[in-house]
Write an enzyme that holds these catalytic residues in place. Structure first.
Site, short mmCIF file in Angstrom:
data_model
loop_
_atom_site.label_atom_id
_atom_site.label_comp_id
_atom_site.label_asym_id
_atom_site.label_seq_id
_atom_site.Cartn_x
_atom_site.Cartn_y
_atom_site.Cartn_z
N ASP A 44 0.82 -1.21 0.00
CA ASP A 44 0.00 0.00 0.00
C ASP A 44 0.86 1.26 0.00
OD1 ASP A 44 -2.79 0.79 -0.10
OD2 ASP A 44 -2.45 1.73 1.84
N CYS A 135 -10.93 3.40 -4.80
CA CYS A 135 -10.08 3.27 -3.62
C CYS A 135 -10.64 4.07 -2.44
CB CYS A 135 -8.64 3.70 -3.95
SG CYS A 135 -7.53 3.58 -2.54
N TYR A 139 -12.93 2.29 0.78
CA TYR A 139 -12.37 2.42 2.12
C TYR A 139 -13.31 3.18 3.04
CZ TYR A 139 -7.74 0.39 1.42
OH TYR A 139 -6.70 -0.49 1.22
N TYR A 165 -10.79 6.03 8.07
CA TYR A 165 -11.49 5.85 6.79
C TYR A 165 -12.99 6.08 6.90
CZ TYR A 165 -7.13 4.43 4.70
OH TYR A 165 -5.84 4.44 4.23
N GLU A 205 -9.36 -3.54 -6.34
CA GLU A 205 -9.42 -3.33 -4.90
C GLU A 205 -9.63 -4.66 -4.18
OE1 GLU A 205 -9.13 -0.85 -2.61
OE2 GLU A 205 -8.31 0.38 -4.22
#
Length: 226
Positions: A44, A135, A139, A165, A205
């Site tokens: 990441d 993304c 999240y 998040y 993802e």
């Protein structure tokens, strides 16, 4: 229904697979294999570096100051704010964040960043945002789903990650509004490319979570360690 509403509805099947993935559920339970978490952080960190590169390409292709300011703000957010969730994961495995940087991407992560860079270099700003949006959006909803299901308290090992998040709605909403504006002026053909870019990013993802959980490696590397 806005364009991004359509995107969310058309890709709910992948969103649900992401929510139910064992890595994501492990975050909610506060129980994850440390090797998987380490694999995730390494990948990441490089993925977010690529996010900055994609934003930079979009910034260079922007023709008005509003778009320029937006992409500049997103670069700052990715470079500085998104360090916090990584630090939470690093603390969990007891490894310095600095020691988890600069590692090669596994196949799925490598595929994902090249998918985003392709649209940034070859497509419109609408295509670029379509590739980027899954993304932050997944999240955001992961964080919200985990709070709803597990109601983590401050002693939860991933409390900071989850809340970071779950409370990132402003970033997602800003990107959605910008993408809806681009879609309003896009041709039918461009909208189809935007939808394709979005769905593939959703797929990637999901693949990223699986890559992390299984500690995916390149085939030749795996053969050497067997």
């Amino acid at each position: 229904m806005t364009f991004t509403d359509e995107l969310r509805k058309e890709n709910d099947d992948i969103y649900q697979l992401i929510f139910n993935h064992p890595f994501v559920q492990g975050i909610g339970k506060g129980e994850l294999p440390k090797q998987a978490v380490e694999h995730y952080i390494k990948a990441d960190f490089e993925f977010l570096n690529a996010f900055v590169q994609v934003y930079s390409i979009a910034l260079s292709k922007s023709t008005n100051r509003e778009d320029m300011a937006y992409f500049h703000e997103q670069i700052q957010f990715t470079l500085y704010d998104e360090v916090q969730p990584h630090l939470n994961f690093s603390d969990y495995i007891g490894v310095r964040f600095e020691d988890l940087q600069g590692h090669p991407l596994p196949p799925s992560g490598d595929h994902y960043i090249k998918h985003m860079l392709y649209h940034a270099n070859m497509g419109s700003l609408g295509e670029t945002l379509s590739a980027l949006l899954p993304c932050p959006w997944t999240y955001l909803e992961i964080g919200q789903e985990l709070i709803k299901k597990y109601q983590p308290t401050k002693d939860h090992p991933f409390y900071k990650w989850i809340h970071f998040y779950a409370e990132s709605g402003h970033e997602t909403e800003q990107m959605r509004k910008r993408l809806d504006a681009f879609a309003a002026n896009a041709s039918t053909e461009e909208k189809l490319r935007m939808k394709d870019a979005f769905r593939k990013s959703c797929q990637l993802e999901l693949a990223f979570w699986e890559m992390s959980y299984t500690c995916e490696e390149w085939p030749s590397n795996k053969a050497v360690t067997q």
